[in-house]
Design an enzyme around this catalytic site. Structure first.
Site, PDB file in Angstrom:
ATOM      1  N   CYS A  26       0.856  -1.173   0.000  1.00 47.29           N
ATOM      2  CA  CYS A  26       0.000   0.000   0.000  1.00 47.29           C
ATOM      3  C   CYS A  26       0.892   1.222   0.000  1.00 47.29           C
ATOM      4  O   CYS A  26       2.087   1.141   0.206  1.00 47.29           O
ATOM      5  CB  CYS A  26      -0.925   0.020   1.212  1.00 47.29           C
ATOM      6  SG  CYS A  26      -0.075   0.331   2.749  1.00 47.29           S
ATOM      7  N   ASP A  58     -10.280  18.028  -0.698  1.00 49.34           N
ATOM      8  CA  ASP A  58     -10.108  17.904  -2.142  1.00 49.34           C
ATOM      9  C   ASP A  58      -8.705  17.421  -2.485  1.00 49.34           C
ATOM     10  O   ASP A  58      -7.845  17.283  -1.625  1.00 49.34           O
ATOM     11  CB  ASP A  58     -10.463  19.234  -2.832  1.00 49.34           C
ATOM     12  CG  ASP A  58     -11.874  19.190  -3.391  1.00 49.34           C
ATOM     13  OD1 ASP A  58     -12.095  18.390  -4.317  1.00 49.34           O
ATOM     14  OD2 ASP A  58     -12.741  19.914  -2.876  1.00 49.34           O
ATOM     15  N   ASP A  59      -8.503  17.135  -3.790  1.00 51.84           N
ATOM     16  CA  ASP A  59      -7.268  16.503  -4.220  1.00 51.84           C
ATOM     17  C   ASP A  59      -6.096  17.467  -4.285  1.00 51.84           C
ATOM     18  O   ASP A  59      -4.951  17.066  -4.178  1.00 51.84           O
ATOM     19  CB  ASP A  59      -7.492  15.862  -5.593  1.00 51.84           C
ATOM     20  CG  ASP A  59      -8.570  14.815  -5.509  1.00 51.84           C
ATOM     21  OD1 ASP A  59      -8.298  13.762  -4.933  1.00 51.84           O
ATOM     22  OD2 ASP A  59      -9.697  15.063  -5.988  1.00 51.84           O
ATOM     23  N   ASP A  99      -3.888  14.161  -9.142  1.00 51.43           N
ATOM     24  CA  ASP A  99      -4.626  15.129  -8.328  1.00 51.43           C
ATOM     25  C   ASP A  99      -4.909  16.427  -9.091  1.00 51.43           C
ATOM     26  O   ASP A  99      -5.872  17.123  -8.782  1.00 51.43           O
ATOM     27  CB  ASP A  99      -3.882  15.405  -7.020  1.00 51.43           C
ATOM     28  CG  ASP A  99      -4.122  14.310  -5.979  1.00 51.43           C
ATOM     29  OD1 ASP A  99      -5.236  13.755  -5.955  1.00 51.43           O
ATOM     30  OD2 ASP A  99      -3.200  14.020  -5.215  1.00 51.43           O
ATOM     31  N   GLY A 147      14.008  19.243  -8.113  1.00 50.08           N
ATOM     32  CA  GLY A 147      13.591  18.302  -7.083  1.00 50.08           C
ATOM     33  C   GLY A 147      14.534  18.326  -5.906  1.00 50.08           C
ATOM     34  O   GLY A 147      15.419  19.182  -5.814  1.00 50.08           O
ATOM     35  N   HIS A 148      14.332  17.360  -5.011  1.00 53.37           N
ATOM     36  CA  HIS A 148      15.185  17.260  -3.842  1.00 53.37           C
ATOM     37  C   HIS A 148      15.310  15.789  -3.459  1.00 53.37           C
ATOM     38  O   HIS A 148      14.312  15.065  -3.452  1.00 53.37           O
ATOM     39  CB  HIS A 148      14.585  18.065  -2.681  1.00 53.37           C
ATOM     40  CG  HIS A 148      15.492  18.152  -1.502  1.00 53.37           C
ATOM     41  ND1 HIS A 148      16.652  18.901  -1.518  1.00 53.37           N
ATOM     42  CD2 HIS A 148      15.434  17.584  -0.284  1.00 53.37           C
ATOM     43  CE1 HIS A 148      17.258  18.780  -0.338  1.00 53.37           C
ATOM     44  NE2 HIS A 148      16.535  17.984   0.427  1.00 53.37           N
ATOM     45  N   ASP A 235     -10.135  11.707  -7.381  1.00 54.88           N
ATOM     46  CA  ASP A 235      -9.505  10.446  -7.771  1.00 54.88           C
ATOM     47  C   ASP A 235      -9.505   9.504  -6.571  1.00 54.88           C
ATOM     48  O   ASP A 235      -9.510   9.922  -5.423  1.00 54.88           O
ATOM     49  CB  ASP A 235      -8.104  10.646  -8.372  1.00 54.88           C
ATOM     50  CG  ASP A 235      -7.127  11.317  -7.424  1.00 54.88           C
ATOM     51  OD1 ASP A 235      -7.546  11.827  -6.357  1.00 54.88           O
ATOM     52  OD2 ASP A 235      -5.931  11.326  -7.753  1.00 54.88           O
TER      53      ASP A 235
HETATM   54 CO    CO Z   1      -6.490  12.655  -4.910  1.00 51.77          CO
HETATM   55 CO    CO Z   2      -3.070  12.867  -3.422  1.00 55.02          CO
END
Ligand code: CO
Ligand code: CO
Length: 351
Positions: A26, A58-59, A99, A147-148, A235
């Site tokens: 997961c 919300d996403d 998202d 990025g990191h 989603d």
């Molecule tokens: Co989402």
């Molecule tokens: Co998410």
């Protein structure tokens, strides 16, 4: 690119990425109740430009930049749920970008967030993860602009994604209306299948189906949803189908009824469940919806699927019946899995 070039370049090293994840099968998302308790310590400032904040679960956040232009921001990262580094990078990127699609937006740029056991694994493994992420970002039309990376025993990868949307055409949890039908654009069961794969008991066909589903972008589903006039979508990810349906029910102040028999499952889910491939995430998700749900005759296997934490799941969309038919004509993989009622005793009802 050929199919072989698409694959990771590290097969010869026999790296099994899920050995570098503490939680099997997961995304190891913190349970919704624990998260809620932690967030209650915050005192968010209100701002009229914040069109969507975290109070509706919300996403992604949506911030009004200028008339007609809204900024979307979201971040997602997790430990490996598949063994192949390149595939893991693709799955994590598709999941993070989703998202933006779930809000009705278009991804523009992304920053990669990476934790890697430097010195324990060849850096080419990290290269494969990043390359997988990049391939999905490019497919989505987004640029990875930085990025990191930190050193950590547990591998983690994901993206912080910036997108844009028309502020008058957002898809949120709050737009479901009584009479709407509920559509789902991908089959569920990714947590169960990933657990079974980690146990070494998932056959190749089911594994390929799992990876294919998790690396499929929700771009087309989002585009069609907007085209048919949808205002409500999310989603389906770590909180499971029911956890996300609950967010919709709560934000829209309605009851969502799910027809358990109509929910599509990935190939191999039923057999994997019968073989004992449960996840801890499903138990956390069950506690989250426990007081909100009327289960009726749902079987233990149905409950396990409906609560199964998903990675890079499909869109759950609420639409009036005619628009739902139009959606299905343009997106035949979508299933009608339920409908929206005015708020009854329980926000969630399983039929
Ligand atoms: Co989402
Ligand atoms: Co998410």
């Amino acid at each position: 690119m050929t199919a072989t070039a698409d694959r990771t370049q590290n097969l010869e090293t026999r790296v099994r990425l899920t050995e570098y994840a503490r939680c099997a099968g997961c995304a190891a998302k913190m349970g919704p109740l624990d998260l809620k308790a932690a967030l209650s310590a915050l005192s968010p400032r209100s701002d009229a430009r914040l069109l969507v904040g975290h109070e509706t679960f919300d996403d992604a956040a949506v911030f009004l930049l200028s008339p007609g232009v809204a900024l979307i921001q979201t971040v997602d990262f997790f430990a490996p749920i598949v063994d192949d580094p390149y595939d893991f990078g693709r799955v994590a990127a598709a999941n993070a970008i989703s998202d933006v699609y779930a809000m009705g937006g278009e991804p523009l740029t992304a920053l990669a967030i990476t934790a890697f056991p430097t010195g324990k694994l060849p850096t080419s493994v990290l290269g494969d993860i990043l390359r997988g992420g990049e391939s999905i970002a490019h497919e989505a039309g987004a640029l990875i602009v930085g990025g990191h990376t930190i050193t950590d025993e547990e591998i983690k990868f994901g993206l912080a994604v910036t997108g844009r949307a028309n502020p008058d055409r957002l898809l949120t949890n709050a737009g479901a209306r009584p009479g709407d039908v509920i559509l789902l654009t991908k089959p569920i069961g990714t947590g169960i299948l990933a657990t079974q794969a980690k146990r070494g008991r998932l056959d190749e066909g089911a594994y390929d189906g799992l990876v294919r589903s998790m690396t499929t972008l929700n771009a087309a589903a989002s585009r069609v949803a907007l085209a048919v006039g949808a205002i409500c979508a999310t989603d389906v990810t770590g909180f499971g189908l029911l956890g996300h349906a609950y967010h919709v029910a709560r934000a829209s102040n309605v009851t969502v009824r799910i027809n358990a028999d109509a929910v599509p499952l990935l190939d191999g889910v039923v057999a994997s469940l019968a073989d004992g491939a449960g996840t801890g995430g499903a138990e956390r998700n069950e506690r989250f919806v426990a007081d909100a749900i009327q289960w009726n005759d749902a079987t233990p296997a149905q409950r396990a699927c409906l609560l199964d934490p998903q990675t890079s799941g499909g869109l759950l969309i609420a639409l009036p019946a005619a628009a739902a038919r139009e959606f299905q004509s343009q997106f035949p993989n979508a299933h009608v899995i339920g409908n929206v009622l005015s708020r009854g005793k329980h926000p969630l009802v399983i039929a």
